[in-house]
Write a protein that holds these residues in place. Structure first.
Motif, mmCIF file in Angstrom:
data_model
loop_
_atom_site.group_PDB
_atom_site.id
_atom_site.type_symbol
_atom_site.label_atom_id
_atom_site.label_comp_id
_atom_site.label_asym_id
_atom_site.label_seq_id
_atom_site.Cartn_x
_atom_site.Cartn_y
_atom_site.Cartn_z
ATOM 1 N N CYS A 230 0.867 -1.175 0.000
ATOM 2 C CA CYS A 230 0.000 0.000 0.000
ATOM 3 C C CYS A 230 0.905 1.227 0.000
ATOM 4 O O CYS A 230 1.449 1.593 1.037
ATOM 5 N N GLU A 231 1.061 1.814 -1.161
ATOM 6 C CA GLU A 231 1.943 2.961 -1.268
ATOM 7 C C GLU A 231 1.200 4.196 -0.770
ATOM 8 O O GLU A 231 0.251 4.662 -1.380
ATOM 9 N N ARG A 232 1.657 4.692 0.349
ATOM 10 C CA ARG A 232 1.006 5.821 1.024
ATOM 11 C C ARG A 232 1.651 7.112 0.550
ATOM 12 O O ARG A 232 2.866 7.220 0.472
ATOM 13 N N PHE A 233 0.829 8.092 0.217
ATOM 14 C CA PHE A 233 1.331 9.387 -0.222
ATOM 15 C C PHE A 233 0.832 10.459 0.735
ATOM 16 O O PHE A 233 -0.356 10.494 1.061
ATOM 17 N N LEU A 234 1.726 11.307 1.175
ATOM 18 C CA LEU A 234 1.317 12.432 2.016
ATOM 19 C C LEU A 234 0.498 13.427 1.191
ATOM 20 O O LEU A 234 0.884 13.779 0.075
ATOM 21 N N LEU A 357 7.923 8.571 2.296
ATOM 22 C CA LEU A 357 8.386 9.929 2.005
ATOM 23 C C LEU A 357 8.930 9.992 0.580
ATOM 24 O O LEU A 357 8.776 10.993 -0.114
ATOM 25 N N ARG A 358 9.551 8.897 0.151
ATOM 26 C CA ARG A 358 10.051 8.799 -1.228
ATOM 27 C C ARG A 358 8.879 8.769 -2.206
ATOM 28 O O ARG A 358 8.899 9.439 -3.252
ATOM 29 N N HIS A 359 7.837 7.988 -1.858
ATOM 30 C CA HIS A 359 6.643 7.952 -2.707
ATOM 31 C C HIS A 359 5.982 9.327 -2.768
ATOM 32 O O HIS A 359 5.484 9.748 -3.827
ATOM 33 N N SER A 360 5.954 10.012 -1.632
ATOM 34 C CA SER A 360 5.321 11.333 -1.583
ATOM 35 C C SER A 360 6.063 12.326 -2.462
ATOM 36 O O SER A 360 5.446 13.164 -3.127
ATOM 37 N N LEU A 393 -0.782 7.904 -10.999
ATOM 38 C CA LEU A 393 -0.827 9.316 -10.636
ATOM 39 C C LEU A 393 -0.775 10.190 -11.883
ATOM 40 O O LEU A 393 -1.475 11.202 -11.982
ATOM 41 N N ALA A 394 0.083 9.780 -12.827
ATOM 42 C CA ALA A 394 0.167 10.512 -14.094
ATOM 43 C C ALA A 394 -1.137 10.380 -14.874
ATOM 44 O O ALA A 394 -1.581 11.328 -15.533
ATOM 45 N N ASP A 395 -1.776 9.195 -14.808
ATOM 46 C CA ASP A 395 -3.059 8.997 -15.483
ATOM 47 C C ASP A 395 -4.115 9.951 -14.936
ATOM 48 O O ASP A 395 -4.937 10.494 -15.676
ATOM 49 N N SER A 396 -4.085 10.148 -13.626
ATOM 50 C CA SER A 396 -5.039 11.055 -13.006
ATOM 51 C C SER A 396 -4.854 12.471 -13.525
ATOM 52 O O SER A 396 -5.820 13.184 -13.818
#
Length: 416
Positions: A230-234, A357-360, A393-396
């Motif tokens: 589950c890749e969590r984004f801030l 934090l890297r994903h964010s 995210l890019a698709d969004s």
């Protein structure tokens, strides 16, 4: 036939120091007898010979033994036997290896892999980070050896690997092991552990194939659990709360190395080890780059934003090498995880892992209009497919752009 260049003696062997890449010293007196020196420092006597004559002659390189287990003269005598038999059209290696392979245990092949192959990245040939190597070895020792360690590696089937996977998933190897004088480590099973363990064991079996111990890798094709990370984004609001806590701690000069490292993780998208182990010589203040010498993906050059460079310029130089040394000044700082645990609770984001934090960073980059290839370059991804995890995210963003463009076109065509 390789050319001879030295007379191998104990003094020569003791003085053969490791280099960045493996190399061989060939004996002047016995053609085909040599000493192989690995980047890890392991030294092994080898024999190189051809069976038969002409271009179609079969070539063979045999490891006789490590320099710590056999003397130079004994190794030379053994090499002479191999080379002499080859001149008569015989290959002693085949008979010896067949006998060894019939009885070599899984535990033994794991130990050989751990010593000879684990420290080297199989794909790039570069030296791996010690922490990753240790984690791989610990998983194999904790899960594979107790279940099938005594089995002959050549007798394993695909079904055995599937049962191994299922047993680890069910927690059959769960236990508590002693790690240090008074330390304990809880070994758990589960789907994720099974996936990582089988993936590592697959590398062990590939090593066994490369060395000729087995004919095929029976772990190839074994199905593993899909990635459910589950890749969590801030969010911007959450990032603001984290920033407020960091500013509060900084004003109180509380655990400053950890605070600075976390701010750099947020501003650069770097991996924790890359910042904890950051060296002054790896920072190019003039060109605004990190020039990492050794990362997960090898050498890496990363652009750095002015805000991150400002933090580094303001960091006191407490060590000639390390930007963030530990308290004893004996190595790099290792306390970021502990600092982040406290900060995320205070900021009200207890479920955000340090790696998130890297994903964010990637999420904020894409929301600002950066392309996936650019994000990959900033994160230091070696392969484009690694960055594809952020494609949604890019698709969004693309969908939002489509709405905007659609509105412009509709207005121009006076469709409404």
């Amino acid at each position: 036939m390789p050319s001879a260049n030295v007379k191998l003696t104990k003094r020569v062997v003791d003085g053969a120091f490791p280099k960045e890449h493996a190399y061989t010293l060939w004996d002047r007196n016995l053609a085909g007898f040599g000493l192989r020196v690995q980047p890890t420092g392991v030294k092994s006597y080898i024999a190189f010979y051809r069976i038969g004559i002409g271009r179609g002659a079969k070539q063979r390189q045999v490891t006789i033994g490590k320099s710590t287990a056999i003397t130079c003269e004994a190794a030379r005598r053994e090499a002479h036997k191999f080379i002499g038999a080859a001149r008569a059209g015989e290959d002693r290696y085949d008979a010896i290896r067949r006998a060894e392979n019939e009885n070599m245990s899984v535990s033994r092949i794991i130990d050989l892999w751990a010593e000879e192959a684990a420290p080297i990245n199989r794909r790039t040939g570069k030296t791996r980070q010690k922490a990753g190597v240790l984690n791989d070895i610990n998983r194999l020792n904790a899960h594979v050896k107790p279940l099938i360690g005594q089995r002959p590696v050549g007798a394993l089937s695909k079904g055995d690997i599937e049962k191994l996977r299922d047993d680890i998933t069910k927690g059959k190897t769960a236990c508590v092991v002693k790690t240090r004088k008074f330390g304990l480590r809880q070994v758990k099973g589960g789907e994720g552990t099974a996936k990582r363990t089988i993936s590592t064991f697959k590398s062990v079996l590939s090593f066994a194939v490369d060395r000729g111990y087995i004919v095929e890798n029976v772990a190839v094709g074994v199905r593993l659990a899909p990635d459910n990370k589950c890749e969590r984004f801030l969010s911007e609001e959450e990032a603001g709360r984290v920033g407020a806590v960091l500013a509060k701690w900084e004003a109180a000069e509380r655990r400053m190395s950890g605070v600075r490292i976390i701010k750099l993780l947020l501003l650069t998208g770097a991996r924790t080890a890359e910042i904890e182990e950051l060296q002054w010589r790896e920072i190019d203040f003039d060109q605004s780059f990190f020039r990492f010498n050794n990362t997960k993906s090898g050498k890496s050059i990363r652009p750095v934003c002015p805000q991150a460079l400002a933090i580094l310029r303001a960091t006191p130089k407490q060590h000639e090498k390390w930007v963030f040394p530990n308290k004893k000044r004996s190595g790099p700082y290792r306390g970021t995880q502990s600092v982040w645990r406290d900060i995320r609770v205070e900021a009200g984001v207890p479920d955000v892992r340090k790696h998130d934090l890297r994903h964010s960073f990637a999420s904020f980059g894409i929301s600002s209009g950066l392309s996936l290839p650019i994000i990959g370059a900033l994160l230091g991804h070696l392969r484009p497919e690694t960055t594809q995890r952020y494609a949604h995210l890019a698709d969004s963003q693309a969908r939002q752009a489509a709405v905007s463009v659609g509105g412009v076109v509709e207005s121009a065509l006076k469709l409404s």
